[in-house]
Design a protein around this motif. Sequence first.
Motif, PDB file in Angstrom:
ATOM      1  N   TRP B  59      35.588   3.887  75.773  1.00  0.00           N
ATOM      2  CA  TRP B  59      34.263   3.309  75.987  1.00  0.00           C
ATOM      3  C   TRP B  59      33.267   3.876  74.977  1.00  0.00           C
ATOM      4  O   TRP B  59      33.225   5.087  74.769  1.00  0.00           O
ATOM      5  N   ASP B  60      32.464   2.998  74.383  1.00  0.00           N
ATOM      6  CA  ASP B  60      31.441   3.473  73.444  1.00  0.00           C
ATOM      7  C   ASP B  60      30.069   3.563  74.093  1.00  0.00           C
ATOM      8  O   ASP B  60      29.077   3.820  73.430  1.00  0.00           O
ATOM      9  N   GLY B  61      30.018   3.323  75.408  1.00  0.00           N
ATOM     10  CA  GLY B  61      28.741   3.444  76.105  1.00  0.00           C
ATOM     11  C   GLY B  61      27.963   2.146  76.155  1.00  0.00           C
ATOM     12  O   GLY B  61      27.000   2.040  76.892  1.00  0.00           O
ATOM     13  N   ILE B  62      28.359   1.157  75.363  1.00  0.00           N
ATOM     14  CA  ILE B  62      27.616  -0.108  75.338  1.00  0.00           C
ATOM     15  C   ILE B  62      28.517  -1.255  75.773  1.00  0.00           C
ATOM     16  O   ILE B  62      28.226  -1.977  76.713  1.00  0.00           O
ATOM     17  N   GLY B  63      29.670  -1.400  75.120  1.00  0.00           N
ATOM     18  CA  GLY B  63      30.581  -2.509  75.403  1.00  0.00           C
ATOM     19  C   GLY B  63      31.310  -2.322  76.714  1.00  0.00           C
ATOM     20  O   GLY B  63      30.871  -1.583  77.591  1.00  0.00           O
ATOM     21  N   LYS B  64      32.433  -3.021  76.829  1.00  0.00           N
ATOM     22  CA  LYS B  64      33.207  -2.939  78.066  1.00  0.00           C
ATOM     23  C   LYS B  64      34.123  -1.732  78.058  1.00  0.00           C
ATOM     24  O   LYS B  64      34.646  -1.342  77.027  1.00  0.00           O
ATOM     25  N   MET B  65      34.298  -1.146  79.247  1.00  0.00           N
ATOM     26  CA  MET B  65      35.258  -0.058  79.359  1.00  0.00           C
ATOM     27  C   MET B  65      36.663  -0.617  79.290  1.00  0.00           C
ATOM     28  O   MET B  65      36.917  -1.731  79.729  1.00  0.00           O
ATOM     29  N   GLU B  66      37.557   0.168  78.725  1.00  0.00           N
ATOM     30  CA  GLU B  66      38.936  -0.287  78.582  1.00  0.00           C
ATOM     31  C   GLU B  66      39.834   0.820  79.098  1.00  0.00           C
ATOM     32  O   GLU B  66      39.781   1.943  78.592  1.00  0.00           O
ATOM     33  N   PHE B  67      40.646   0.510  80.111  1.00  0.00           N
ATOM     34  CA  PHE B  67      41.526   1.535  80.679  1.00  0.00           C
ATOM     35  C   PHE B  67      42.627   1.878  79.692  1.00  0.00           C
ATOM     36  O   PHE B  67      43.297   0.987  79.184  1.00  0.00           O
ATOM     37  N   THR B  68      42.790   3.162  79.389  1.00  0.00           N
ATOM     38  CA  THR B  68      43.816   3.540  78.421  1.00  0.00           C
ATOM     39  C   THR B  68      44.856   4.479  79.012  1.00  0.00           C
ATOM     40  O   THR B  68      45.663   5.043  78.284  1.00  0.00           O
ATOM     41  N   GLY B  69      44.792   4.684  80.305  1.00  0.00           N
ATOM     42  CA  GLY B  69      45.766   5.599  80.920  1.00  0.00           C
ATOM     43  C   GLY B  69      45.626   6.992  80.350  1.00  0.00           C
ATOM     44  O   GLY B  69      44.523   7.517  80.240  1.00  0.00           O
ATOM     45  N   LEU B  70      46.751   7.560  79.945  1.00  0.00           N
ATOM     46  CA  LEU B  70      46.723   8.918  79.401  1.00  0.00           C
ATOM     47  C   LEU B  70      46.423   8.942  77.903  1.00  0.00           C
ATOM     48  O   LEU B  70      46.539   9.981  77.257  1.00  0.00           O
ATOM     49  N   GLY B  71      46.044   7.779  77.378  1.00  0.00           N
ATOM     50  CA  GLY B  71      45.832   7.657  75.932  1.00  0.00           C
ATOM     51  C   GLY B  71      44.944   8.735  75.344  1.00  0.00           C
ATOM     52  O   GLY B  71      45.295   9.357  74.337  1.00  0.00           O
ATOM     53  N   ASN B  72      43.794   8.983  75.995  1.00  0.00           N
ATOM     54  CA  ASN B  72      42.877   9.991  75.476  1.00  0.00           C
ATOM     55  C   ASN B  72      43.525  11.368  75.429  1.00  0.00           C
ATOM     56  O   ASN B  72      43.338  12.127  74.484  1.00  0.00           O
ATOM     57  N   PHE B  73      44.270  11.696  76.487  1.00  0.00           N
ATOM     58  CA  PHE B  73      44.869  13.028  76.551  1.00  0.00           C
ATOM     59  C   PHE B  73      46.012  13.158  75.546  1.00  0.00           C
ATOM     60  O   PHE B  73      46.210  14.214  74.946  1.00  0.00           O
ATOM     61  N   ARG B  74      46.760  12.059  75.352  1.00  0.00           N
ATOM     62  CA  ARG B  74      47.834  12.087  74.364  1.00  0.00           C
ATOM     63  C   ARG B  74      47.230  12.345  72.984  1.00  0.00           C
ATOM     64  O   ARG B  74      47.733  13.143  72.209  1.00  0.00           O
ATOM     65  N   TYR B  75      46.129  11.649  72.725  1.00  0.00           N
ATOM     66  CA  TYR B  75      45.460  11.831  71.439  1.00  0.00           C
ATOM     67  C   TYR B  75      44.926  13.260  71.325  1.00  0.00           C
ATOM     68  O   TYR B  75      45.014  13.894  70.271  1.00  0.00           O
ATOM     69  N   LEU B  76      44.392  13.761  72.440  1.00  0.00           N
ATOM     70  CA  LEU B  76      43.775  15.095  72.446  1.00  0.00           C
ATOM     71  C   LEU B  76      44.776  16.163  72.032  1.00  0.00           C
ATOM     72  O   LEU B  76      44.477  17.054  71.235  1.00  0.00           O
ATOM     73  N   ILE B  77      45.996  16.057  72.589  1.00  0.00           N
ATOM     74  CA  ILE B  77      47.009  17.073  72.309  1.00  0.00           C
ATOM     75  C   ILE B  77      47.411  17.068  70.841  1.00  0.00           C
ATOM     76  O   ILE B  77      47.711  18.103  70.260  1.00  0.00           O
ATOM     77  N   MET B  78      47.349  15.876  70.228  1.00  0.00           N
ATOM     78  CA  MET B  78      47.716  15.766  68.815  1.00  0.00           C
ATOM     79  C   MET B  78      46.518  15.996  67.891  1.00  0.00           C
ATOM     80  O   MET B  78      46.680  16.052  66.669  1.00  0.00           O
TER      81      MET B  78
END
Lengths: 275, 311
Positions: B59-78
């Motif tokens: 989510w960029d705070g303006i547009g629509k939220m998009e469910f990404t599951g664990l996507g953020n955390f997967r990215y975080l670890i890498m």
Amino acid sequence: MVKYYRNAFIIHFLLFLGMIVSMFPFYWLIVMSTRKTSDMFRFPPKVTFGPELATNVKNVFANIDFFTAFANSLFVSAVSTLFVLFFCSLAGFSFAKFDFPGKKVLFISLLITMMIPGQLSLVPSFIIMQKLSWVGTFKALIIPGMVSAFGIFWIRQYASGAIHDDLMNAGRIDGCSNFRLFWNVALPILRPALAFLGIFTFIGNWNDYLWPLIVINNPKKYTLQIALSQLNSIYNTDYAMVMAGTLMATFPLIVLFLIVSRQFIADIAAGALKT
Amino acid sequence: MRKTNFSVTAPALSRTGGVLREIYKNRTIYLFISPFFLLFAVFGLFPILFSIYLAFQKWDGIGKMEFTGLGNFRYLIMDELFWQSIFNTLQIWVYSTIPMLFFALIIAFLLNSSFIRFRNVYRVAYFLPNVTSIVAVSIIFGTLFGNRYGFLNFLLTAFGLEPVEWLNSSFWLKIAIATIIIWRWTGYNAIIYLAGLQSIPNELYEAARIDGANLAQIFFKITIPLLRPVILFTVITSTIGGMQIFTEPQILVGNSGGPGGAGLTIVLYLYQQSFINHLFGYGSAIAWGMFVIILLFSILNWKIVQRNEKL
């Protein structure tokens, strides 16, 4: 005897050395506010007072709306402090002098909230401010901080020792409501604890940076710290002017601190040792 | 009126009735303590729960939220920058906390000597940095740490040493940030240690002095052991504070964290991703990553202190 004087000399020498390190940045700040930027980066740098203070101050006023930022900081800090004093003393007094179901659980959960890092909720807090249309207003700075767990804890510790049960009972016999007990009996006694909490809160609000940086986007509402940071990042070729602005922004608080320093320092230590 | 009503309740119900009556009797007290709990619910608890939800969204705070599951955390670890920000923060914490608490102990010990005059002058002078805003302090130190002609480089060259590019070097930038922290917090910790020292009975020192102990022996054999709980308190508070370093690097080198991101602390990275790049979902994931790190680090810290206690 010789050993005694030698030890005393060593101790004073070391303490004095430390004091110079502690005070030098302030001295540098004042000196550089009175000089040209080129004097600052000269080898050897000039460390005596110069004639440029008026020019630098004038440049500060030309670059940022200093008085507005000053007034904003003063307003936000003062109003937040008043709220904190009122709500924390009310709750601290209640925790100290009344027994009610769930008191222990409530107090412990209050202490636990002190250990949660505030940054955890930075993003959602901002979104809440957006939804409430509080972004860019002082409400965003004042309302979430109207009462603090530390303040309640501090007042409770003081109130349990300072307000005697006899006094409470006397008040009750006279027909005081709980609020009158607080207002007429407790508050006058709590004055020393309130003085510390007030100054502590005021300084904290005055110096706050990260939260105002996020929720205040309107230059008319800038607090001093934001204005100072802007001054530093935009006009960083004119360091002498930036230093003058920094001096003007810090000076009032230093004076306030020097007036109350003795008791304030004692209370800081007491607060730390109690927890 | 109500009171008489309650007093005629059946015996079986009297316990709950009693509690309810107590609650009713104290209704104004609940009102008195309610502001904190209400504000915490709205501006503390709710945002924390909301941030769990956000951490699973894009989510960029303006547009629509998009469910990404664990996507953020997967990215975080890498995410190398995330790990870099953690190591930066830990490094700055080590560089600042150890000297800071060491100096604070020494200052408190010296201030506590029986033949000290002007004690209050020293206390005020040492504490003054702590009431000055971090923004102001960082601006002042920014000029002292000037890459070429700053005051500190002048001192270095005066002693025949090579000047240091403080704000351009990955190592020295951390030292510069740590120096600001040390300068601002040593006095605060010294004041707390001093209060702790003053609760140690003077007879102990007298006895040691009569036995011919020197200053160093008194310091290591009496002061440190008796001050342990206070030291523990300062270690905990400086750990919490140290994990939240933001303003110093932000003022010194800007939102990017300086050359090679050497000054990029966890909170600065969180700020940058959330509020400069408007990645609200990812920002929340960083916040939770940070929380886990702080938690692990605090437990580790606590274990180490506990083990030392046993020795």
